[in-house]
Write an enzyme that holds these catalytic residues in place. Structure first.
Site, PDB file in Angstrom:
ATOM      1  N   HIS A  17       2.462   1.272 -11.660  1.00 47.77           N
ATOM      2  CA  HIS A  17       3.806   0.652 -11.640  1.00 47.77           C
ATOM      3  C   HIS A  17       4.128  -0.085 -12.940  1.00 47.77           C
ATOM      4  CE1 HIS A  17       2.478   0.135  -7.220  1.00 47.77           C
ATOM      5  NE2 HIS A  17       3.252   1.210  -7.253  1.00 47.77           N
ATOM      6  N   GLU A  66      13.107   1.447 -13.111  1.00 42.93           N
ATOM      7  CA  GLU A  66      12.189   2.222 -13.950  1.00 42.93           C
ATOM      8  C   GLU A  66      12.945   3.276 -14.754  1.00 42.93           C
ATOM      9  OE1 GLU A  66       8.276   2.642 -11.338  1.00 42.93           O
ATOM     10  OE2 GLU A  66      10.085   2.436 -10.151  1.00 42.93           O
ATOM     11  N   ARG A  69       9.533  -2.468   7.747  1.00 40.50           N
ATOM     12  CA  ARG A  69      10.625  -2.721   8.706  1.00 40.50           C
ATOM     13  C   ARG A  69      10.139  -2.516  10.138  1.00 40.50           C
ATOM     14  NH1 ARG A  69      14.477   0.887   5.016  1.00 40.50           N
ATOM     15  NH2 ARG A  69      12.435   1.827   4.799  1.00 40.50           N
ATOM     16  N   ARG A 122       8.677  10.538 -16.262  1.00 39.13           N
ATOM     17  CA  ARG A 122       7.729   9.560 -15.745  1.00 39.13           C
ATOM     18  C   ARG A 122       6.388  10.243 -15.519  1.00 39.13           C
ATOM     19  NH1 ARG A 122       6.898   7.326  -9.766  1.00 39.13           N
ATOM     20  NH2 ARG A 122       5.495   5.639 -10.289  1.00 39.13           N
ATOM     21  N   ASN A 141       6.169   0.616  -0.936  1.00 38.33           N
ATOM     22  CA  ASN A 141       5.225   1.393  -0.146  1.00 38.33           C
ATOM     23  C   ASN A 141       3.839   1.297  -0.789  1.00 38.33           C
ATOM     24  OD1 ASN A 141       4.481   3.045   1.935  1.00 38.33           O
ATOM     25  ND2 ASN A 141       4.755   4.880   0.674  1.00 38.33           N
ATOM     26  N   GLY A 142       3.811   1.447  -2.132  1.00 36.66           N
ATOM     27  CA  GLY A 142       2.632   1.067  -2.910  1.00 36.66           C
ATOM     28  C   GLY A 142       2.889  -0.333  -3.425  1.00 36.66           C
ATOM     29  N   GLU A 178      12.278  -6.616  -2.730  1.00 42.18           N
ATOM     30  CA  GLU A 178      13.728  -6.769  -2.883  1.00 42.18           C
ATOM     31  C   GLU A 178      14.437  -6.994  -1.552  1.00 42.18           C
ATOM     32  OE1 GLU A 178      15.222  -3.391  -5.170  1.00 42.18           O
ATOM     33  OE2 GLU A 178      13.511  -3.580  -6.509  1.00 42.18           O
ATOM     34  N   HIS A 189       5.214  -6.183  -7.595  1.00 42.63           N
ATOM     35  CA  HIS A 189       5.910  -4.940  -7.228  1.00 42.63           C
ATOM     36  C   HIS A 189       5.369  -4.566  -5.856  1.00 42.63           C
ATOM     37  CE1 HIS A 189       7.493  -0.763  -8.069  1.00 42.63           C
ATOM     38  NE2 HIS A 189       6.667  -0.557  -7.051  1.00 42.63           N
ATOM     39  N   ARG A 244      -2.297   2.413   2.381  1.00 47.05           N
ATOM     40  CA  ARG A 244      -3.506   2.314   1.547  1.00 47.05           C
ATOM     41  C   ARG A 244      -4.194   0.969   1.774  1.00 47.05           C
ATOM     42  NH1 ARG A 244      -0.561   3.634  -4.028  1.00 47.05           N
ATOM     43  NH2 ARG A 244       1.188   4.485  -2.884  1.00 47.05           N
ATOM     44  N   GLY A 292      10.691  -2.073  -2.841  1.00 54.18           N
ATOM     45  CA  GLY A 292      11.273  -2.023  -1.491  1.00 54.18           C
ATOM     46  C   GLY A 292      11.087  -3.282  -0.663  1.00 54.18           C
ATOM     47  N   ASN A 310      11.837  12.092 -12.823  1.00 54.55           N
ATOM     48  CA  ASN A 310      10.616  11.719 -12.119  1.00 54.55           C
ATOM     49  C   ASN A 310      10.262  12.881 -11.193  1.00 54.55           C
ATOM     50  OD1 ASN A 310       8.588  10.632 -10.568  1.00 54.55           O
ATOM     51  ND2 ASN A 310       9.721   8.769 -10.020  1.00 54.55           N
TER      52      ASN A 310
HETATM   53  P1  AMP Z   1       9.443   1.526  -2.360  1.00 54.99           P
HETATM   54  O1  AMP Z   1       8.094   2.171  -2.362  1.00 54.99           O
HETATM   55  O2  AMP Z   1       9.599   0.509  -3.448  1.00 54.99           O
HETATM   56  O3  AMP Z   1      10.572   2.498  -2.276  1.00 54.99           O
HETATM   57  O4  AMP Z   1       9.501   0.659  -1.007  1.00 54.99           O
HETATM   58  C1  AMP Z   1       9.600   1.290   0.247  1.00 54.99           C
HETATM   59  C2  AMP Z   1       9.247   0.291   1.323  1.00 54.99           C
HETATM   60  O5  AMP Z   1      10.108  -0.856   1.250  1.00 54.99           O
HETATM   61  C3  AMP Z   1       9.460   0.816   2.717  1.00 54.99           C
HETATM   62  O6  AMP Z   1       8.373   1.564   3.160  1.00 54.99           O
HETATM   63  C4  AMP Z   1       9.603  -0.477   3.506  1.00 54.99           C
HETATM   64  O7  AMP Z   1       8.320  -0.912   3.883  1.00 54.99           O
HETATM   65  C5  AMP Z   1      10.166  -1.463   2.529  1.00 54.99           C
HETATM   66  N1  AMP Z   1      11.566  -1.813   2.840  1.00 54.99           N
HETATM   67  C6  AMP Z   1      12.690  -1.195   2.444  1.00 54.99           C
HETATM   68  N2  AMP Z   1      13.779  -1.802   2.941  1.00 54.99           N
HETATM   69  C7  AMP Z   1      13.346  -2.858   3.661  1.00 54.99           C
HETATM   70  C8  AMP Z   1      13.968  -3.896   4.434  1.00 54.99           C
HETATM   71  N3  AMP Z   1      15.288  -3.967   4.555  1.00 54.99           N
HETATM   72  N4  AMP Z   1      13.174  -4.799   5.032  1.00 54.99           N
HETATM   73  C9  AMP Z   1      11.846  -4.731   4.925  1.00 54.99           C
HETATM   74  N5  AMP Z   1      11.197  -3.797   4.219  1.00 54.99           N
HETATM   75  C10 AMP Z   1      11.923  -2.872   3.595  1.00 54.99           C
END
Ligand code: AMP
Length: 392
Positions: free
Chosen positions: A177, A379, A280, A88, A206-207, A329, A203, A236, A326, A7
């Site tokens: 995604h 992914e 967070r 990717r 962040n996005g 999960e 999904h 966004r 993120g 990626n």
């Molecule tokens: P991703 O783009 O799938 O990597 O998700 C990243 C985002 O997941 C981060 O910017 C956080 O907003 C969120 N995130 C990650 N860990 C946690 C957590 N323990 N509690 C709440 N939000 C989280």
């Protein structure tokens, strides 16, 4: 057989090598700050994480180092052992509805689609060319984030704008995604033990995007022409009134680029909370009484619920709802608020299960009319599977 998932971002290169078909991860890692100052890479192998600082002037050098590490760690004895490399690619437009083996024509099309993904597609090409130069004998494939959404009907992918914008400029909904939505939908069907299902996959990271998946095929998704549609995201805005754009350009004397930056980088959770794009931090803000963090969270959750409700009606029900990425999960608070908002559909949260993080689990009770699951996305394994399918 050894297959590598890659990626490439504009200044990064993530990788994961698999033994296929067992899908065993042999080594993974990421090169960061390629072509800028303070470059480094991290490698995870045998439960250990190693960080090294090196010169990384471009992606080709990163690939050369990667290959050397694979040999040094004896993951492979020779380059010929790397049979496939899957890349990717964010935007495949309407050219690609599945993974393809890369040739010059494929690269030209990915390049042509760069106008729709100006940060991502050129980076993917850089990664592909680096891999081709360093491992010329491997089968190289392109796995598109948009491919899964190509099964949408035109009723769902068209915009109600002048038709010539579609014919002349290919303006339509492409989604994003897709590899993640496909993975969790597949996994959800495995759990349910059947393929004829109606799923809503969320999904949210962040996005973020929500998809409606019938019998394993995407019928609708919340992302649009670009990855700034649908949900409220970290920075966004997602869906807004289109006329906001010319209005603010005139009112605040902003250029198109400035508005684009504001809507992509200064909006969403960050824009409303004024604190952070990271959920967070927003949760911390709420806990210390920050009203704007609370508003941002309420808006964020409301939008996810809106899309779930929309797809529930569109599909005539749902056999399961899946949370991944993120936030999906890890954030028990966000999941809980979304599921509470779905109580009218008979969704009942299982408090204990919902208190877990990052594991595959049902987060609703047996009485819940729609089961909701957390399924950590993968992914990389999808990229490896698609690539392996070509070689085998
Ligand atoms: P991703 O783009 O799938 O990597 O998700 C990243 C985002 O997941 C981060 O910017 C956080 O907003 C969120 N995130 C990650 N860990 C946690 C957590 N323990 N509690 C709440 N939000 C989280």
């Amino acid at each position: 057989m050894k297959v590598l998932s890659v990626n490439a971002g504009s200044s990064s290169l993530k990788f994961q090598m698999y033994e296929m078909p067992e899908e065993k991860v042999l080594i993974s890692g990421v090169f960061e700050r390629i072509g800028i100052d303070a470059p480094f890479y991290t490698i995870k192998i045998n439960g250990e994480k190693i960080r090294k600082e090196v010169e990384l002037p471009n992606h080709k050098v990163a690939f050369e180092i990667l290959v050397k590490e694979l040999m040094d760690y004896k993951v492979v004895e020779s380059l010929d052992e790397i049979k496939g490399i899957g890349h990717r690619v964010v935007q495949g437009g309407d050219y690609f509805n599945k993974t393809v083996v890369i040739d010059d024509e494929v690269i030209a099309k990915i390049d042509e689609l760069s106008t729709l993904a100006p940060l991502h597609n050129p980076a993917a090409i850089t990664g592909i060319k680096a891999a081709q130069a360093v491992v010329p004998n491997a089968v190289q494939t392109a796995v598109f984030d948009t491919a899964f959404h190509q099964t949408m009907d035109e009723v769902n992918y068209m915009y109600a704008v002048p038709y010539s914008w579609y014919t002349d400029y290919k303006m339509r909904r492409y989604g994003a995604h897709g590899t993640s939505h496909k993975y969790v939908a597949l996994r959800m069907n495995e759990i349910l033990g059947r393929m004829n299902t109606k799923l809503i996959t969320c999904h949210i990271g962040n996005g973020g995007s929500v998809s409606a998946v019938v019998d394993g095929k995407c019928v609708n998704t919340s992302m649009g022409l670009t990855p700034n549609a649908g949900l409220i995201m970290g920075s966004r805005c997602g869906d807004i009134d289109a006329t906001i754009i010319p209005y603010i350009m005139k009112k605040a004397n902003l250029t198109a680029e400035e508005v684009d930056t504001a809507l992509n980088k200064q909006s969403g959770l960050l824009g409303i909370s004024g604190v952070s794009s990271d959920s967070r931090d927003v949760e911390d803000g709420i806990n210390s009484g920050n009203e704007r963090c609370l508003l941002a969270q309420k808006m964020y959750v409301r939008r996810v619920i809106d899309y779930i409700a929309k797809y529930y009606v569109e599909m005539g029900g749902a056999d399961a709802i899946v949370f991944t990425a993120g936030v999906g999960e890890n954030s028990k608070a966000t999941r809980r608020e979304i599921m509470d908002g779905l109580s009218v559909l008979g969704v009942v949260v299982d408090e204990e299960n919902n208190n877990t993080r990052g594991e595959e689990i049902m987060v609703t009770t047996k009485e819940s009319k729609i089961p909701c699951y957390v399924i950590p996305t993968d992914e990389e394994v999808m990229i490896a599977r698609d690539t392996y399918a070509f070689i085998k």
